[in-house]
Design a protein around this motif. Structure first.
Motif, short mmCIF file in Angstrom:
data_model
loop_
_atom_site.label_atom_id
_atom_site.label_comp_id
_atom_site.label_asym_id
_atom_site.label_seq_id
_atom_site.Cartn_x
_atom_site.Cartn_y
_atom_site.Cartn_z
N UNK A 86 23.00 -6.77 28.93
CA UNK A 86 22.21 -5.78 28.18
C UNK A 86 21.17 -6.44 27.29
N UNK A 87 21.57 -7.52 26.63
CA UNK A 87 20.66 -8.14 25.65
C UNK A 87 19.40 -8.69 26.29
N UNK A 88 19.46 -8.85 27.63
CA UNK A 88 18.26 -9.38 28.28
C UNK A 88 17.30 -8.27 28.70
N UNK A 89 17.71 -7.01 28.56
CA UNK A 89 16.86 -5.90 28.97
C UNK A 89 15.67 -5.77 28.03
N UNK A 90 14.52 -5.52 28.63
CA UNK A 90 13.34 -5.27 27.82
C UNK A 90 13.24 -3.75 27.68
N UNK A 91 12.99 -3.28 26.50
CA UNK A 91 13.00 -1.84 26.22
C UNK A 91 14.25 -1.21 26.84
N UNK A 92 15.38 -1.58 26.33
CA UNK A 92 16.66 -1.25 26.99
C UNK A 92 16.92 0.24 27.13
N UNK A 93 16.38 1.05 26.23
CA UNK A 93 16.69 2.49 26.32
C UNK A 93 16.07 3.12 27.56
N UNK A 94 15.16 2.39 28.22
CA UNK A 94 14.62 2.89 29.47
C UNK A 94 15.55 2.54 30.63
N UNK A 95 16.51 1.69 30.38
CA UNK A 95 17.49 1.31 31.41
C UNK A 95 18.84 1.97 31.16
N UNK A 96 19.24 1.96 29.91
CA UNK A 96 20.57 2.45 29.55
C UNK A 96 20.45 3.40 28.37
N UNK A 97 20.95 4.61 28.54
CA UNK A 97 21.00 5.53 27.41
C UNK A 97 22.44 5.60 26.96
N UNK A 98 22.66 5.45 25.66
CA UNK A 98 24.05 5.42 25.21
C UNK A 98 24.24 6.27 23.98
N UNK A 99 25.35 6.96 23.95
CA UNK A 99 25.79 7.65 22.73
C UNK A 99 27.06 6.94 22.29
N UNK A 100 26.97 6.22 21.21
CA UNK A 100 28.13 5.44 20.76
C UNK A 100 28.85 6.16 19.63
N UNK A 108 18.66 -0.35 20.66
CA UNK A 108 17.24 -0.13 20.94
C UNK A 108 16.49 -1.45 20.99
N UNK A 109 16.87 -2.39 20.11
CA UNK A 109 16.23 -3.71 20.07
C UNK A 109 17.33 -4.76 20.04
N UNK A 110 17.79 -5.19 21.25
CA UNK A 110 18.94 -6.11 21.26
C UNK A 110 18.62 -7.49 20.69
N UNK A 111 17.33 -7.85 20.62
CA UNK A 111 16.99 -9.15 20.03
C UNK A 111 17.10 -9.01 18.51
N UNK A 112 18.17 -9.59 17.97
CA UNK A 112 18.50 -9.29 16.57
C UNK A 112 17.55 -9.94 15.59
N UNK A 113 17.08 -11.12 15.95
CA UNK A 113 16.08 -11.77 15.10
C UNK A 113 14.86 -10.89 14.94
N UNK A 114 14.53 -10.20 16.01
CA UNK A 114 13.36 -9.33 16.01
C UNK A 114 13.60 -8.12 15.08
N UNK A 115 14.81 -7.59 15.11
CA UNK A 115 15.14 -6.47 14.21
C UNK A 115 14.99 -6.93 12.76
N UNK A 116 15.54 -8.11 12.48
CA UNK A 116 15.47 -8.63 11.11
C UNK A 116 14.01 -8.86 10.71
N UNK A 117 13.23 -9.44 11.62
CA UNK A 117 11.82 -9.69 11.31
C UNK A 117 11.09 -8.38 11.04
N UNK A 118 11.33 -7.38 11.89
CA UNK A 118 10.63 -6.10 11.72
C UNK A 118 11.01 -5.47 10.39
N UNK A 119 12.30 -5.49 10.07
CA UNK A 119 12.74 -4.90 8.81
C UNK A 119 12.13 -5.66 7.63
N UNK A 120 12.13 -6.98 7.73
CA UNK A 120 11.60 -7.80 6.63
C UNK A 120 10.11 -7.52 6.44
N UNK A 121 9.39 -7.42 7.54
CA UNK A 121 7.94 -7.18 7.42
C UNK A 121 7.69 -5.81 6.79
#
Lengths: 322, 519
Positions: free
Chosen positions: A80-94, B346-359
């Motif tokens: 999952x972490x490699x997905x770009x714009x992941x919500x276009x691939x996987x929609x999740x209600x956690x 929504x943004x699995x790259x966590x460093x990016x989330x932190x950067x966005x929030x910090x900015x």
């Protein structure tokens, strides 16, 4: 739902959730203990098990939120972490309650849309889809649990994803809402999407799920089509109601059938169909009021599968009391 | 799914990803009305407290029993560059029209130091011998003897050798030869003034050149002596110097005779003097006695330490506390409600989330800090001036520096607290830690005695408050530039760097925890 394009149906068929050999330990608790299963597109897959069986942890691992100690989870072949714009691939209600209470429902969807570069028009579409049009501009803090579930489903559908994962979507839903979700899940599967729905109550999934993955103690207990599971569980069990249960049982046993007195007026028979039992009783002259072939419910299957997990009995009972 | 996605260039993803995350975080911030209100409250508190602080500062002079008090402060000259200057000296001069020069040999240079501090009325009897380090005697050319006028001078000092100085802030040292019995010469050629020194009156060495703009045809040229307040520790004492000159030689059109004048030494002038002194001249010799200084004005005992930014501190601290709460909530609110999971899916790259929030929180912090400072500074300045308090002049450059500096301080504090929020995940913890680390050192530092405070303002995040330090500081003036006198130990940029260092460490740790921890 937007009209599925031919293009999508092609890509959708390649989508799959693959979970293999997940292990994860939280302190003294082995939350995941070799969890492995695959979720295929075009059908609703129920993901069931008592609380603490590892459902939510598994879903969090699939979504890249938790890191497993061992094993891996892939969506469409990639983590999952490699997905770009992941919500276009996987929609999740956690967690439907995960909302900033002073933000409106619409603005909650707005930031999600911005994070995926989705057009604003998509927000209105999903609001319409989940039937929140009247409440979307109100603060989410005032939403009932059912409305939050709908908002969470709207968020999951924002990117029109081929894979949909819903964790306990029935919680807090009114009967109308439950019917709506069931129909909605069916339609998602009919569109060829991968649909994984977790629940701790089997009844909710009966008639909705095509496939169930039953988990207990962090591993898969059963992974089979619902029909197969129910048929296996039913296994020719007949319930007999009679004023003289002892005589009836004796007569049936004499004929080589396994009969037990289950209650004051009930005898349970296994290994024979109703027709044969009626014939035996008639021959022996034992009066009877009713002979019923028992068809097991998904719940029965679930209870039997998880009953071995004594650790969960208490949990289960508590849940059923609720 | 790929069909929904617009095709993007490879490599464009990284920036694009941060941009979408940024837009998402910005929407998150602006859609919580309470946060916007909090931001407004932070700004308003800053302005309001600045107003209240300024309003509590008055200045005035009272006579007798205090029945007749007059609001106001002594006269402080303003130099050609708009800065506050001291311009008090004894001047023996004559007019010079067109080009010309004045040559003299400094034969003797002695001084006296008051035994009373500046705030006690000086008395000629309460003195002891001693020449102040920056006592000055030499040749000075000026178009006008009004305090604050443009000038150029070649001069001997008590302990800093021969110098060529002009317009208060410009200084060039001569050869490190002994100051006494040196020959000095100042020549004028149109707008160019050149200073020379010589050991024997034969071999001349150029010390410095000044181009004074708009110099009129007729100027005054002459001998001068002055002697500044001398500090030993925190106590300043007025001083006086006496210089003997001989071999006075004037070339050029110098109509009229020598005239002695005390410049900037009236009761209304701010610079503390021991006595106005005097001058005697016979033939080609002259003896002058003078007290005062020709240099940037820094002496606070008389002027106070008020600047356009001096009333800002309390407001900035209180505003920062509000901002700290907002910055903490911006992330701990998500932890509390589990929303962080939605964010990270929504943004699995966590460093990016932190950067966005910090900015986002850094940008918001900068905007509100700079805006509040930009509004509060003129308010404070206006109120102080209205209360008769002397406010050290601050040019547009200085004001912009403080505005940007305040914005950077609030931005950095907000980012640091955000990082703390990521690490601690609890609002109360993050707010407490934020206040303890970023606000408390100032409050402690301001009440600590001695050198402890100096170190506190060097090594703790409080160092960044040096952006508020706009009091003039000059290497040409001996003065205890200590925190107690309103001077921060670090220059503004260095203070900001100290804070930035803390922020960088906090962000790094936050990034590490965010990436390692399960959400």
């Amino acid at each position: 739902m937007t009209q599925p394009t031919t293009e999508r149906t092609e890509t959708v068929t390649e989508q799959r959730i693959e979970v293999s050999g997940l292990r994860k330990r939280f302190g003294a608790t082995q939350a995941l203990d070799g969890m492995s299963f695959t979720v295929s597109p075009g059908r609703v897959t129920g993901f069931v098990g008592p609380n603490g069986a590892g459902k939510s942890t598994t879903i969090r691992v699939i979504l890249g939120l938790d890191t497993p100690d061992e094993g891996r989870a892939l969506v469409g072949g990639v983590p999952y972490r490699r997905l770009r714009r992941p919500l276009r691939h996987v929609g999740a209600l956690v967690d439907a309650a995960a909302l900033q209470p002073s933000r409106t429902g619409r603005n909650h969807l707005l930031w999600l849309a911005r994070s995926q570069r989705l057009p604003v028009r998509r927000i209105d579409e999903v609001i319409e889809l989940v039937g929140l049009a009247g409440a979307a501009r109100r603060k989410a803090g005032g939403f009932s649990l059912g409305m939050r579930q709908r908002l969470g489903i709207a968020a999951a559908m924002l990117g029109d994803p081929p894979v949909v994962i819903l964790d306990e979507p029935f919680n807090g839903m009114d009967p109308e809402g439950i019917i709506w979700i069931r129909r909605f899940l069916r339609s998602l599967a009919a569109e060829g999407r991968v649909v994984l729905v977790s629940s701790h109550l089997m009844g909710e999934l009966q008639g909705t799920a095509d496939q169930v993955v039953v988990v207990g103690r962090g591993r898969v207990v059963a992974d089979a089509p619902v029909d197969e599971l129910v048929a296996a569980e039913s296994g020719g069990r007949v319930r007999l109601r009679t004023a003289e249960p002892a005589e009836a049982a004796a007569a049936l046993r004499r004929d080589g059938l396994a009969a037990t007195v289950a209650a004051r007026d009930t005898v349970t028979v296994t290994g024979a169909d109703a027709q044969r039992i009626v014939a035996v009783l008639a021959r022996s002259g034992v009066p009877f009021a009713e002979v019923t072939s028992q068809r097991a419910s998904l719940e029965d299957v679930y209870l039997r599968l998880t009953s071995g997990e004594s650790e969960y009995r208490a949990v289960l009972d508590r849940e059923q009391d609720r | 799914m790929s069909a929904v996605e617009a095709p993007t260039r490879p490599g464009g993803d990284r920036d694009g990803g941060l941009r979408s995350a940024l837009r998402a975080e910005w929407v998150k911030f602006r859609t919580v009305r309470g946060w916007l209100i909090g931001l407004g409250v932070a700004g308003l508190l800053c302005v309001l407290l600045t107003y209240l602080v300024a309003n509590g500062i008055h200045s005035g002079t009272c006579t007798g029993t205090g029945v007749t008090c007059r609001s106001g402060h002594p006269r402080v000259p303003t130099g050609p560059g708009g800065e506050a200057v001291a311009d008090s000296y004894r001047y023996l001069s004559r007019p010079l029209t067109g080009d010309g020069s004045l040559t003299a040999q400094l034969a003797s240079f002695t001084g006296r130091v008051s035994t009373n501090p500046v705030n006690v009325a000086p008395s000629p009897s309460a003195t002891r011998p001693g020449l102040a380090d920056w006592a000055k005697a030499g040749i000075l050319l000026t178009p006008d003897t009004t305090p604050g006028s443009s000038y150029a001078a070649v001069l001997a000092t008590g302990r800093h050798g021969i110098r060529f100085q002009y317009d208060y802030t410009h200084d060039r040292p001569g050869r490190g030869a002994p100051a006494a019995s040196r020959w000095l010469r100042l020549t004028r050629h149109a707008g160019t003034i050149t200073g020379y020194e010589s050991a024997d009156g034969v071999a001349w060495h150029e010390v410095g050149v000044a181009h004074l703009a708009g110099l009129p045809d007729t100027v005054r040229v002459g001998l001068f002596v002055t002697s500044p307040v001398s500090f030993h520790g925190q106590t300043g004492r007025p001083t006086q110097a006496t210089a003997g000159f001989r071999h006075l030689t004037v070339t050029g059109a110098t109509g009229g005779g020598w005239r002695s004048r005390a410049v900037g030494t009236s009761r209304a002038d701010f610079y503390p003097i021991l006595a106005a002194g005097g001058a005697r001249s016979t033939g080609d010799t002259a003896v002058l006695t003078g007290s005062g200084d020709i240099a940037p004005a820094v002496v606070q005992g008389v002027l106070g330490t008020n600047t356009a930014a001096s009333s800002l501190l309390l407001g900035l601290l209180v505003g920062s506390v509000v901002l700290i709460v907002l910055a903490a909530l911006f992330v701990t609110g998500e932890y509390r409600r589990g929303l962080i999971r939605t964010t990270l899916t929504a943004t699995p790259k966590r460093g990016r989330v932190l950067a966005a929030k910090a900015i986002v929180i850094g940008g918001v912090g900068f905007a509100i800090g700079a805006l509040a400072a930009a509004v509060a500074m003129p308010v404070g300045d206006h109120i102080l001036t209205g209360n008769g308090v002397y406010v050290f002049p601050a040019g547009p450059g200085t004001v912009s520096r403080v505005v940007v500096g305040c914005g950077l301080v609030t931005a950095l504090v907000a980012v640091a607290v955000l990082a703390l929020g990521v690490m601690l995940r609890r609002s109360a913890g993050a707010v407490t830690a934020g206040v303890v680390v970023f606000v408390l050192p100032y409050l402690i530092g301001a009440s600590l005695p001695g050198t402890a405070e100096t170190w506190l303002f060097r090594v703790t995040p409080a160092a960044a408050f040096s952006v508020l330090g706009v009091l003039p500081r000059s290497s040409l003036v001996d003065y205890p530039y200590t925190f107690a006198n309103g001077y921060y130990p670090l220059p503004p940029w260095a203070g900001l760097l100290v804070l930035a260092g803390y922020v960088a460490v906090a962000l790094g740790a936050a990034r590490l925890t965010l990436q390692r921890r399960d959400a």
